[in-house]
Design a protein around this motif. Structure first.
Motif, PDB file in Angstrom:
ATOM      1  N   ALA A   1      32.993 -22.952 -25.057  1.00  0.00           N
ATOM      2  CA  ALA A   1      34.331 -23.152 -25.628  1.00  0.00           C
ATOM      3  C   ALA A   1      34.648 -22.026 -26.602  1.00  0.00           C
ATOM      4  O   ALA A   1      33.749 -21.344 -27.106  1.00  0.00           O
ATOM      5  CB  ALA A   1      34.412 -24.494 -26.341  1.00  0.00           C
ATOM      6  N   CYS A   2      35.938 -21.849 -26.848  1.00  0.00           N
ATOM      7  CA  CYS A   2      36.378 -20.843 -27.817  1.00  0.00           C
ATOM      8  C   CYS A   2      36.553 -21.489 -29.185  1.00  0.00           C
ATOM      9  O   CYS A   2      36.927 -22.661 -29.293  1.00  0.00           O
ATOM     10  CB  CYS A   2      37.716 -20.247 -27.385  1.00  0.00           C
ATOM     11  N   VAL A   3      36.279 -20.725 -30.211  1.00  0.00           N
ATOM     12  CA  VAL A   3      36.557 -21.147 -31.591  1.00  0.00           C
ATOM     13  C   VAL A   3      37.364 -20.047 -32.254  1.00  0.00           C
ATOM     14  O   VAL A   3      37.175 -18.865 -31.956  1.00  0.00           O
ATOM     15  CB  VAL A   3      35.273 -21.436 -32.412  1.00  0.00           C
TER      16      VAL A   3
ATOM     17  N   ALA B   1      47.693 -20.030 -35.184  1.00  0.00           N
ATOM     18  CA  ALA B   1      47.204 -21.408 -35.084  1.00  0.00           C
ATOM     19  C   ALA B   1      45.832 -21.534 -35.742  1.00  0.00           C
ATOM     20  O   ALA B   1      45.010 -20.625 -35.681  1.00  0.00           O
ATOM     21  CB  ALA B   1      47.121 -21.818 -33.623  1.00  0.00           C
ATOM     22  N   CYS B   2      45.587 -22.685 -36.388  1.00  0.00           N
ATOM     23  CA  CYS B   2      44.306 -22.930 -37.048  1.00  0.00           C
ATOM     24  C   CYS B   2      43.953 -24.406 -36.961  1.00  0.00           C
ATOM     25  O   CYS B   2      44.804 -25.252 -36.692  1.00  0.00           O
ATOM     26  CB  CYS B   2      44.350 -22.488 -38.510  1.00  0.00           C
ATOM     27  N   ILE B   3      42.685 -24.671 -37.208  1.00  0.00           N
ATOM     28  CA  ILE B   3      42.199 -26.042 -37.267  1.00  0.00           C
ATOM     29  C   ILE B   3      41.739 -26.375 -38.682  1.00  0.00           C
ATOM     30  O   ILE B   3      41.877 -27.490 -39.141  1.00  0.00           O
ATOM     31  CB  ILE B   3      41.055 -26.251 -36.254  1.00  0.00           C
ATOM     32  N   ASN B   4      41.222 -25.357 -39.387  1.00  0.00           N
ATOM     33  CA  ASN B   4      40.799 -25.579 -40.774  1.00  0.00           C
ATOM     34  C   ASN B   4      41.059 -24.336 -41.614  1.00  0.00           C
ATOM     35  O   ASN B   4      41.258 -23.238 -41.085  1.00  0.00           O
ATOM     36  CB  ASN B   4      39.328 -26.020 -40.838  1.00  0.00           C
ATOM     37  N   ALA B   5      41.054 -24.502 -42.916  1.00  0.00           N
ATOM     38  CA  ALA B   5      41.404 -23.440 -43.868  1.00  0.00           C
ATOM     39  C   ALA B   5      40.450 -22.250 -43.800  1.00  0.00           C
ATOM     40  O   ALA B   5      40.851 -21.113 -44.080  1.00  0.00           O
ATOM     41  CB  ALA B   5      41.436 -24.007 -45.281  1.00  0.00           C
ATOM     42  N   ALA B   6      39.199 -22.475 -43.404  1.00  0.00           N
ATOM     43  CA  ALA B   6      38.225 -21.388 -43.349  1.00  0.00           C
ATOM     44  C   ALA B   6      38.608 -20.327 -42.317  1.00  0.00           C
ATOM     45  O   ALA B   6      38.147 -19.191 -42.396  1.00  0.00           O
ATOM     46  CB  ALA B   6      36.844 -21.951 -43.031  1.00  0.00           C
ATOM     47  N   GLN B   7      39.468 -20.676 -41.376  1.00  0.00           N
ATOM     48  CA  GLN B   7      39.885 -19.729 -40.348  1.00  0.00           C
ATOM     49  C   GLN B   7      40.965 -18.771 -40.846  1.00  0.00           C
ATOM     50  O   GLN B   7      41.220 -17.751 -40.206  1.00  0.00           O
ATOM     51  CB  GLN B   7      40.409 -20.484 -39.128  1.00  0.00           C
TER      52      GLN B   7
ATOM     53  N   ASP C   1      49.961 -27.617 -41.315  1.00  0.00           N
ATOM     54  CA  ASP C   1      50.737 -27.893 -40.101  1.00  0.00           C
ATOM     55  C   ASP C   1      50.153 -27.147 -38.897  1.00  0.00           C
ATOM     56  O   ASP C   1      50.878 -26.695 -38.015  1.00  0.00           O
ATOM     57  CB  ASP C   1      52.218 -27.530 -40.271  1.00  0.00           C
ATOM     58  N   SER C   2      48.845 -26.961 -38.889  1.00  0.00           N
ATOM     59  CA  SER C   2      48.096 -26.305 -37.809  1.00  0.00           C
ATOM     60  C   SER C   2      48.388 -24.819 -37.661  1.00  0.00           C
ATOM     61  O   SER C   2      48.201 -24.241 -36.595  1.00  0.00           O
ATOM     62  CB  SER C   2      48.328 -27.025 -36.473  1.00  0.00           C
ATOM     63  N   VAL C   3      48.871 -24.174 -38.722  1.00  0.00           N
ATOM     64  CA  VAL C   3      49.042 -22.721 -38.751  1.00  0.00           C
ATOM     65  C   VAL C   3      48.524 -22.178 -40.078  1.00  0.00           C
ATOM     66  O   VAL C   3      48.574 -22.864 -41.102  1.00  0.00           O
ATOM     67  CB  VAL C   3      50.512 -22.269 -38.546  1.00  0.00           C
ATOM     68  N   CYS C   4      48.015 -20.941 -40.069  1.00  0.00           N
ATOM     69  CA  CYS C   4      47.615 -20.299 -41.323  1.00  0.00           C
ATOM     70  C   CYS C   4      48.875 -20.080 -42.143  1.00  0.00           C
ATOM     71  O   CYS C   4      49.889 -19.589 -41.636  1.00  0.00           O
ATOM     72  CB  CYS C   4      46.911 -18.974 -41.042  1.00  0.00           C
ATOM     73  N   CYS C   5      48.819 -20.468 -43.412  1.00  0.00           N
ATOM     74  CA  CYS C   5      50.020 -20.497 -44.260  1.00  0.00           C
ATOM     75  C   CYS C   5      49.823 -19.645 -45.515  1.00  0.00           C
ATOM     76  O   CYS C   5      48.708 -19.535 -46.027  1.00  0.00           O
ATOM     77  CB  CYS C   5      50.314 -21.947 -44.637  1.00  0.00           C
ATOM     78  N   ASP C   6      50.918 -19.118 -46.042  1.00  0.00           N
ATOM     79  CA  ASP C   6      50.844 -18.263 -47.218  1.00  0.00           C
ATOM     80  C   ASP C   6      50.467 -19.014 -48.498  1.00  0.00           C
ATOM     81  O   ASP C   6      49.961 -18.418 -49.440  1.00  0.00           O
ATOM     82  CB  ASP C   6      52.150 -17.487 -47.413  1.00  0.00           C
TER      83      ASP C   6
END
Length: 176
Positions: free
Chosen positions: A22-24, A34-40, A48-53
């Motif tokens: 699988a991809c991470v 798109a993101c799943i957690n803040a560490a990304q 809201d499932s996106v990297c935010c400022d």
């Protein structure tokens, strides 16, 4: 299977293989991805499932264009007027300026408390409800519902607007 952290065939958008087929997502992703957690996220904010400022945690703000109703992904901004995608405004919707506002008939203290922008007689009202012998609360009108401007009942004057008489039930003072 591809080794964890590798992607020799460039199959994982914004990430690498996890070693289990699988991809991470990779870390240090720019805002809007798109993101799943803040560490990304390079910003450290996954909202809201996106990297935010920013952390974007205030009432009636969002980071995805879909939740905001406009704009772009990755920038925290106000949610569109009279919408509430996060179900945070009980009895109303977002004002469009980062706050909840309420529907007509609900209690208010200032005009900014109401989506209509009219707080009259302590209730969000359908209009400014100005003039002698008009009210927006059922108690002052003597009948009807809170939130709808209407005439004050005949032979009453709850605000003492009529110098020497009462309201006639049609928005006019009568002279006694």
């Amino acid at each position: 299977l591809i080794v964890n952290g590798a992607d020799p065939d460039d199959e994982c958008t914004n990430g690498n293989c996890n070693g289990s087929g699988a991809c991470v997502l990779a870390s240090n992703q720019p805002n809007g991805v798109a993101c799943i957690n803040a560490a990304q996220c390079a910003s450290g904010n996954c909202v809201d499932s996106v990297c935010c400022d920013t952390a974007c945690a205030e009432t009636c703000v969002a980071c995805s264009a879909a939740k905001k109703g406009s704009g772009s992904n990755g920038t925290c901004g106000n949610i569109k007027y009279d919408t509430d995608p996060n179900d945070e405004c009980y009895g109303g919707g977002c004002s469009g300026s980062g706050a909840c506002a309420y529907y007509n008939g609900l209690p208010c203290a200032t005009n900014t408390d109401c989506l209509s922008t009219y707080c009259v007689d302590g209730f969000c009202c359908n209009n400014h409800c100005g003039g002698t012998c008009y009210a927006c609360s059922a108690a002052k009108k003597g009948a009807g519902a809170n939130g709808a401007c209407g005439f004050i009942a005949v032979n009453t004057d709850p605000d003492n607007e009529c110098a020497s008489g009462d309201c006639n039930g049609s928005g006019v003072c009568t002279v006694l």
